[in-house]
Design an enzyme around this catalytic site. Structure first.
Site, PDB file in Angstrom:
ATOM      1  N   PHE A  13       0.845  -1.206   0.000  1.00  0.00           N
ATOM      2  CA  PHE A  13       0.000   0.000   0.000  1.00  0.00           C
ATOM      3  C   PHE A  13       0.875   1.249   0.000  1.00  0.00           C
ATOM      4  O   PHE A  13       0.629   2.210   0.699  1.00  0.00           O
ATOM      5  CB  PHE A  13      -0.939  -0.017   1.205  1.00  0.00           C
ATOM      6  CG  PHE A  13      -2.197   0.777   1.014  1.00  0.00           C
ATOM      7  CD1 PHE A  13      -3.047   0.524  -0.052  1.00  0.00           C
ATOM      8  CD2 PHE A  13      -2.557   1.770   1.917  1.00  0.00           C
ATOM      9  CE1 PHE A  13      -4.211   1.243  -0.226  1.00  0.00           C
ATOM     10  CE2 PHE A  13      -3.725   2.506   1.762  1.00  0.00           C
ATOM     11  CZ  PHE A  13      -4.553   2.227   0.687  1.00  0.00           C
ATOM     12  N   GLU A 154      -0.069  -5.339 -16.727  1.00  0.00           N
ATOM     13  CA  GLU A 154       0.009  -4.168 -17.607  1.00  0.00           C
ATOM     14  C   GLU A 154       0.923  -3.090 -17.045  1.00  0.00           C
ATOM     15  O   GLU A 154       1.705  -2.466 -17.761  1.00  0.00           O
ATOM     16  CB  GLU A 154      -1.390  -3.589 -17.842  1.00  0.00           C
ATOM     17  CG  GLU A 154      -1.429  -2.383 -18.762  1.00  0.00           C
ATOM     18  CD  GLU A 154      -0.972  -2.719 -20.172  1.00  0.00           C
ATOM     19  OE1 GLU A 154       0.068  -2.170 -20.604  1.00  0.00           O
ATOM     20  OE2 GLU A 154      -1.638  -3.528 -20.832  1.00  0.00           O
ATOM     21  N   VAL A 157       5.168  -2.142 -17.464  1.00  0.00           N
ATOM     22  CA  VAL A 157       5.835  -1.412 -18.550  1.00  0.00           C
ATOM     23  C   VAL A 157       5.023  -0.163 -18.864  1.00  0.00           C
ATOM     24  O   VAL A 157       3.832  -0.254 -19.169  1.00  0.00           O
ATOM     25  CB  VAL A 157       5.978  -2.275 -19.820  1.00  0.00           C
ATOM     26  CG1 VAL A 157       6.651  -1.475 -20.938  1.00  0.00           C
ATOM     27  CG2 VAL A 157       6.763  -3.548 -19.526  1.00  0.00           C
ATOM     28  N   GLY A 211      11.317  14.022  -6.952  1.00  0.00           N
ATOM     29  CA  GLY A 211      10.737  12.715  -6.678  1.00  0.00           C
ATOM     30  C   GLY A 211      10.743  11.765  -7.856  1.00  0.00           C
ATOM     31  O   GLY A 211      10.141  10.685  -7.802  1.00  0.00           O
ATOM     32  N   GLU A 214      15.078   7.900  -7.061  1.00  0.00           N
ATOM     33  CA  GLU A 214      15.238   7.469  -5.678  1.00  0.00           C
ATOM     34  C   GLU A 214      16.551   8.009  -5.106  1.00  0.00           C
ATOM     35  O   GLU A 214      17.432   8.470  -5.831  1.00  0.00           O
ATOM     36  CB  GLU A 214      15.257   5.941  -5.613  1.00  0.00           C
ATOM     37  CG  GLU A 214      14.010   5.263  -6.163  1.00  0.00           C
ATOM     38  CD  GLU A 214      12.794   5.451  -5.276  1.00  0.00           C
ATOM     39  OE1 GLU A 214      12.966   5.808  -4.088  1.00  0.00           O
ATOM     40  OE2 GLU A 214      11.670   5.262  -5.771  1.00  0.00           O
ATOM     41  N   ASP A 225      16.196  -0.949 -14.560  1.00  0.00           N
ATOM     42  CA  ASP A 225      14.742  -0.816 -14.698  1.00  0.00           C
ATOM     43  C   ASP A 225      14.320  -1.048 -16.150  1.00  0.00           C
ATOM     44  O   ASP A 225      13.387  -1.818 -16.428  1.00  0.00           O
ATOM     45  CB  ASP A 225      14.306   0.581 -14.241  1.00  0.00           C
ATOM     46  CG  ASP A 225      12.826   0.829 -14.443  1.00  0.00           C
ATOM     47  OD1 ASP A 225      12.019   0.294 -13.674  1.00  0.00           O
ATOM     48  OD2 ASP A 225      12.482   1.561 -15.392  1.00  0.00           O
ATOM     49  N   LYS A 229      12.077  -4.228 -17.988  1.00  0.00           N
ATOM     50  CA  LYS A 229      10.938  -4.007 -18.882  1.00  0.00           C
ATOM     51  C   LYS A 229      11.190  -4.636 -20.252  1.00  0.00           C
ATOM     52  O   LYS A 229      10.270  -5.207 -20.859  1.00  0.00           O
ATOM     53  CB  LYS A 229      10.670  -2.508 -19.011  1.00  0.00           C
ATOM     54  CG  LYS A 229      10.199  -1.877 -17.708  1.00  0.00           C
ATOM     55  CD  LYS A 229      10.188  -0.365 -17.771  1.00  0.00           C
ATOM     56  CE  LYS A 229       9.761   0.236 -16.437  1.00  0.00           C
ATOM     57  NZ  LYS A 229       9.850   1.712 -16.419  1.00  0.00           N
TER      58      LYS A 229
END
Length: 347
Positions: A13, A154, A157, A211, A214, A225, A229
């Site tokens: 969450f 979904e 990517v 933001g 990181e 990353d 993908k």
């Protein structure tokens, strides 16, 4: 006609989990009117924010208010509290498990265990977690097929921009020969800033301030990353069998602002491009710094936007651009996947 009810358990969450809750709250009336559907979140479990399970459904506005004011979900006024993520997956009564924990492209954990356990129990799964899908796509898909449930991803990517459903379903029957694009908004933002003369370090600090990056930006700037993908596209769209570690990978840490500015003077633009292609009956993937002509569609994509080009046998090139990150944006991908499961299995 009585309203159809689909029960959802949310594991994780954080930004995306709360984004899904907000997207659902915005569209709840539409779901009822257009789909005759009450999408009921019955459980939420998060390592930081605690957990709560109520078989009668949770008040999402209250859950959001508790967490965003710094409280714990165990302050919720009713329900079972204190269940771990695995206990929630095993003990709660739900139809779809939504897995939204942080990505780990080395082990896929804890998401890989969460997804495998829910599938083992015969529950549908939706995830935005790149780790499990990039590392264990074929194993998880086989497990889902054996139990007659759906596994959808979904949001792994390009966030809420629907590229996987386009490639896997919208282009069904066509042959996808190559897919390439800008799949990491952080790196695209940094390169855009460097065009204005900022150094890599200055552009990275600005991305962190806003933001977009990181505190530890390794996943982005070293290309992991985008590699994850690319592996997902290679496997789920083009039938390849690779992991992020198999993708030829180059980050952007070696790019200088002088190089970026010089490229523009030469009529080009420096971009960090992920590519997946077929060659000699095999599927290959790479992530690399490329200089593209200013006239190229990807050269028009600046800031944190993402974009993808699919080259197919029947249609030629199809170009898609849109948000590649964001809580509500990625939450929309989760919502669309849950709706796809509803249409396929319950309607």
């Amino acid at each position: 006609m009585p309203m159809n009810v689909l029960r959802v358990a949310v594991i994780g969450f954080g930004v995306v989990g709360r984004g899904f809750a907000k997207a659902l709250l915005r569209r709840r009336r539409t779901l009822a009117e257009e789909f005759n559907l009450n999408l009921e979140v019955v459980a939420i479990s998060d390592l930081k924010w605690g957990s709560v399970y109520d078989e009668d459904g949770l008040d999402l506005e209250r859950c959001l208010s508790i967490v965003e004011s710094g409280g714990s979900l165990e302050d919720y006024p009713s329900g079972v509290k204190g269940l771990s993520s695995l206990e929630t997956i095993r003990e709660a009564e739900y139809d779809v498990m939504v897995e939204l924990t942080p990505t780990n492209v080395e082990t896929g954990e804890p998401g890989l265990t969460h997804i495998a356990e829910a599938l083992r129990m015969g529950r549908h799964v939706v995830t935005t977690n790149k780790g499990p899908i990039s590392l264990a796509y074929w194993d998880l898909t086989e497990m889902a097929e054996e139990r007659g449930v759906s596994l959808r991803f979904e949001g792994t990517v390009m966030s809420g921009t629907p590229v996987l459903s386009l490639l896997r379903e919208g282009l069904g029957g066509d042959l996808v020969e190559e897919v390439y694009g800008i799949l990491n908004g952080t790196n695209n933002f940094i390169l855009t800033q460097m065009e204005a003369g900022k150094s890599f370090e200055e552009a990275l600090r600005e991305a962190q301030r806003l933001g977009y990056a990181e505190a530890d930006p390794t996943m982005d700037v070293e290309g992991w990353d985008a590699a994850a993908k690319a592996a997902i596209i290679a496997n789920a769209v083009m039938g390849g069998r690779m992991k992020p570690q198999d993708v030829r990978r180059e980050g952007i840490t070696g790019v200088t602002s002088e190089e970026v500015v010089k490229a523009v003077r030469e009529g080009k633009r420096v971009k960090h491009v992920a590519r997946v292609w077929r060659e000699g009956g095999r599927v290959y993937a790479s992530v690399a710094v490329e200089k593209l002509p200013l006239s190229h569609p990807l050269s028009t994509v600046t800031g944190v936007k993402n974009a993808l080009v699919a080259r197919t046998e029947n249609l030629g090139e199809v170009f898609v651009t849109g948000p590649g990150a964001g809580g509500v944006e990625t939450g929309q991908a989760v919502l669309s996947d849950v709706l796809a499961i509803y249409r396929l299995h319950y309607r």
